[in-house]
Design an enzyme around this catalytic site. Sequence first.
Site, PDB file in Angstrom:
ATOM      1  N   THR A 175     -14.100  -3.486  -7.466  1.00 47.98           N
ATOM      2  CA  THR A 175     -15.241  -3.753  -8.465  1.00 47.98           C
ATOM      3  C   THR A 175     -15.106  -2.888  -9.359  1.00 47.98           C
ATOM      4  O   THR A 175     -14.633  -1.620  -9.222  1.00 47.98           O
ATOM      5  CB  THR A 175     -16.405  -3.357  -7.250  1.00 47.98           C
ATOM      6  N   THR A 191     -16.765   6.713  -6.654  1.00 47.64           N
ATOM      7  CA  THR A 191     -17.599   7.277  -8.152  1.00 47.64           C
ATOM      8  C   THR A 191     -16.963   8.489  -8.248  1.00 47.64           C
ATOM      9  O   THR A 191     -16.522   9.091  -7.503  1.00 47.64           O
ATOM     10  CB  THR A 191     -18.917   7.639  -7.372  1.00 47.64           C
ATOM     11  N   ARG A 243     -34.242   0.582  12.901  1.00 45.34           N
ATOM     12  CA  ARG A 243     -33.723  -0.932  12.757  1.00 45.34           C
ATOM     13  C   ARG A 243     -34.605  -1.824  13.016  1.00 45.34           C
ATOM     14  O   ARG A 243     -34.481  -3.102  13.056  1.00 45.34           O
ATOM     15  CB  ARG A 243     -32.404  -1.149  13.338  1.00 45.34           C
ATOM     16  N   ALA A 294     -26.602  -4.753  -6.773  1.00 43.06           N
ATOM     17  CA  ALA A 294     -27.961  -4.245  -7.166  1.00 43.06           C
ATOM     18  C   ALA A 294     -29.236  -5.006  -6.740  1.00 43.06           C
ATOM     19  O   ALA A 294     -30.092  -4.420  -6.018  1.00 43.06           O
ATOM     20  CB  ALA A 294     -27.947  -4.077  -8.774  1.00 43.06           C
ATOM     21  N   ASP A 344       0.798  -1.163   0.258  1.00 44.19           N
ATOM     22  CA  ASP A 344       0.076  -0.027   0.077  1.00 44.19           C
ATOM     23  C   ASP A 344       0.923   1.179  -0.007  1.00 44.19           C
ATOM     24  O   ASP A 344       2.064   1.125   0.462  1.00 44.19           O
ATOM     25  CB  ASP A 344      -0.822  -0.096   1.150  1.00 44.19           C
ATOM     26  N   CYS A 380     -20.506   0.092  -0.933  1.00 42.71           N
ATOM     27  CA  CYS A 380     -20.793  -0.789  -2.123  1.00 42.71           C
ATOM     28  C   CYS A 380     -21.952  -0.345  -2.874  1.00 42.71           C
ATOM     29  O   CYS A 380     -22.360  -0.046  -4.107  1.00 42.71           O
ATOM     30  CB  CYS A 380     -20.608  -2.191  -1.892  1.00 42.71           C
TER      31      CYS A 380
HETATM   32  C1  UDX Z   1     -22.500  -5.534   0.637  1.00 40.35           C
HETATM   33  C2  UDX Z   1     -22.818  -7.140   0.100  1.00 40.35           C
HETATM   34  O1  UDX Z   1     -23.418  -7.743   0.862  1.00 40.35           O
HETATM   35  C3  UDX Z   1     -21.480  -7.756  -0.107  1.00 40.35           C
HETATM   36  O2  UDX Z   1     -21.690  -8.888  -0.899  1.00 40.35           O
HETATM   37  C4  UDX Z   1     -20.670  -7.043  -1.208  1.00 40.35           C
HETATM   38  O3  UDX Z   1     -19.398  -7.706  -1.482  1.00 40.35           O
HETATM   39  C5  UDX Z   1     -20.209  -5.530  -0.588  1.00 40.35           C
HETATM   40  O4  UDX Z   1     -21.566  -4.956  -0.161  1.00 40.35           O
HETATM   41  P1  UDX Z   1     -21.579  -4.867   3.079  1.00 40.35           P
HETATM   42  O5  UDX Z   1     -21.882  -3.390   2.371  1.00 40.35           O
HETATM   43  O6  UDX Z   1     -20.548  -4.906   3.779  1.00 40.35           O
HETATM   44  O7  UDX Z   1     -21.769  -5.923   1.762  1.00 40.35           O
HETATM   45  O8  UDX Z   1     -23.207  -5.045   3.972  1.00 40.35           O
HETATM   46  P2  UDX Z   1     -24.531  -5.617   3.816  1.00 40.35           P
HETATM   47  O9  UDX Z   1     -24.791  -6.655   5.043  1.00 40.35           O
HETATM   48  O10 UDX Z   1     -24.858  -6.164   2.508  1.00 40.35           O
HETATM   49  O11 UDX Z   1     -25.294  -4.385   4.305  1.00 40.35           O
HETATM   50  C6  UDX Z   1     -25.605  -3.363   3.536  1.00 40.35           C
HETATM   51  C7  UDX Z   1     -26.723  -2.228   4.115  1.00 40.35           C
HETATM   52  O12 UDX Z   1     -27.765  -2.798   4.121  1.00 40.35           O
HETATM   53  C8  UDX Z   1     -26.563  -1.957   5.686  1.00 40.35           C
HETATM   54  O13 UDX Z   1     -26.711  -0.575   6.136  1.00 40.35           O
HETATM   55  C9  UDX Z   1     -27.329  -2.701   6.414  1.00 40.35           C
HETATM   56  O14 UDX Z   1     -27.786  -2.314   7.587  1.00 40.35           O
HETATM   57  C10 UDX Z   1     -28.511  -2.788   5.322  1.00 40.35           C
HETATM   58  N1  UDX Z   1     -29.447  -3.827   5.383  1.00 40.35           N
HETATM   59  C11 UDX Z   1     -29.111  -4.964   4.978  1.00 40.35           C
HETATM   60  C12 UDX Z   1     -31.056  -3.480   5.822  1.00 40.35           C
HETATM   61  O15 UDX Z   1     -31.315  -2.454   5.842  1.00 40.35           O
HETATM   62  N2  UDX Z   1     -31.709  -4.474   5.676  1.00 40.35           N
HETATM   63  C13 UDX Z   1     -31.550  -5.892   5.435  1.00 40.35           C
HETATM   64  O16 UDX Z   1     -32.340  -6.773   5.332  1.00 40.35           O
HETATM   65  C14 UDX Z   1     -30.072  -6.080   4.979  1.00 40.35           C
END
Ligand code: UDX
Length: 448
Positions: free
Chosen positions: A112, A74, A413, A205, A17, A256
């Site tokens: 990505t 972005t 939540r 997505a 890094d 993401c």
């Molecule tokens: C996501 C993807 O899950 C993962 O496969 C990819 O590699 C990176 O992006 P991450 O961003 O770490 O992972 O978290 P994730 O668990 O997917 O949650 C994303 C957001 O959605 C969080 O803010 C979480 O609180 C919210 N969420 C998740 C909800 O509001 N409701 C749900 O049912 C699930």
Amino acid sequence: MAVIANNCPQHRVAVVDINAARVAAWQSDRLPIYEPGLDEIVRRARDKNLFFSTEIDRHIAEADIIFVSVNTPTKTFGRGAGRAADLQDWEKTARQILENSTSPKIVVEKSTLPVRTAEAMERILDSNSKGMRFDIVSNPEFLAEGTAIRDMQNPDRVLIGGRETPSGQKAVQAIVDIYAQWVPSERIVTTNLWSSELSKLVANAFLAQRISSINAISALCEKTEADVSEVAHAIGMDSRIGSRFLRASVGFGGSCFKKDILNLVYLCEHYGLQEVGDYWKQVVEMNEYQQARFVSNMVLSMFNTVAGKRIALLGAAFKANTNDTRESPALNVCRALLEERAEIVISDPHALDNARADLGDAAQHVTFEPDPYAAAEGAHAIAILTEWPHFIELDYEAIFRSMIKPAFIFDGRNILDHTRLHAMGFNVYAIGRPPLTNFVVNGTEANV
Ligand code: UDX
């Protein structure tokens, strides 16, 4: 890379890094990321077959396989600003690989990237006059924060895409061989380069779309006395729909989802598919609507003003078990309430430093308080914005006693026992459920 090093003692893994402070942190007892289980596996492999270094050029020269994981945020300027991926760092890295290579290499896209990025990379790497061969392989990462080690150790699938040429297929096989050390072969999927690149954007997505779909329904539930958790449970039992990722919330965050959808939208528009782009854009718009709706529900229910009122926000991280606050709905709610001139206190067990940094200038108007009881003391309202399990266990009787009355609780939540809180005297507002209030008008309880 720590998981790979742990599972493949025969390979030497060097993580490089440009940020010397970050490399130093990876070599210390205080890793720069909070992630359950990470400390243990880094400690186990570090200085055996896992090394951290700033000597990028030397390690490029020595490596047979290079995983490129530089960030692709972005774009903030020029064409596609606000939507397209900024590939500056990726391109710089490709040129750096070219300059420092004296032997053929496999270059793995771990970041990505938009579909067809590998083509540009091939063109840059193949422009060498040394006659060196580079094979590009796409191996997107699907781990989620907070469960990263578990997800990598036991993935649903590993995706590896490559060129359909003999040399491309050999490169794919080399990466398959690494994962095959611990992942069952039926979970290792190989595809062409473009399917692999595109699948990463599409997976995110689809996941985000499920959250926006249930959040859209939560708004309708609040108007109709349906309960979104009951609806989610009922539809999730249909095996074609499935039960996961149907938790209504204040909105999704993280580094993401939004970035990848906007990137997908930009790609659709680039290929002249306006309607397809519009369809996916709506997933992000619904997420913004959900956060704005949460804030306006707070203001409306607190008699149309929160100016000068102390509000405790419980949670800053974008989800539990991480210290990451990127795109966190908690910080968006915080900013919107500051605009309403509320007095904000944020409490979070791990994410306060990142919250302070991410809020920038706005941070000077916010109090950062690790103790949730101290945060709630003297507050008019509490809002739960991250689903940290210990927020469920708090002594809400004591919290209620320390708050200004009428005391409000907004559960962004849906993790608390709302009936119990209501019985204690709280006015309870959840996502996708009718509010439970204790207002008394002319001697009788009134729902507001
Ligand atoms: C996501 C993807 O899950 C993962 O496969 C990819 O590699 C990176 O992006 P991450 O961003 O770490 O992972 O978290 P994730 O668990 O997917 O949650 C994303 C957001 O959605 C969080 O803010 C979480 O609180 C919210 N969420 C998740 C909800 O509001 N409701 C749900 O049912 C699930």
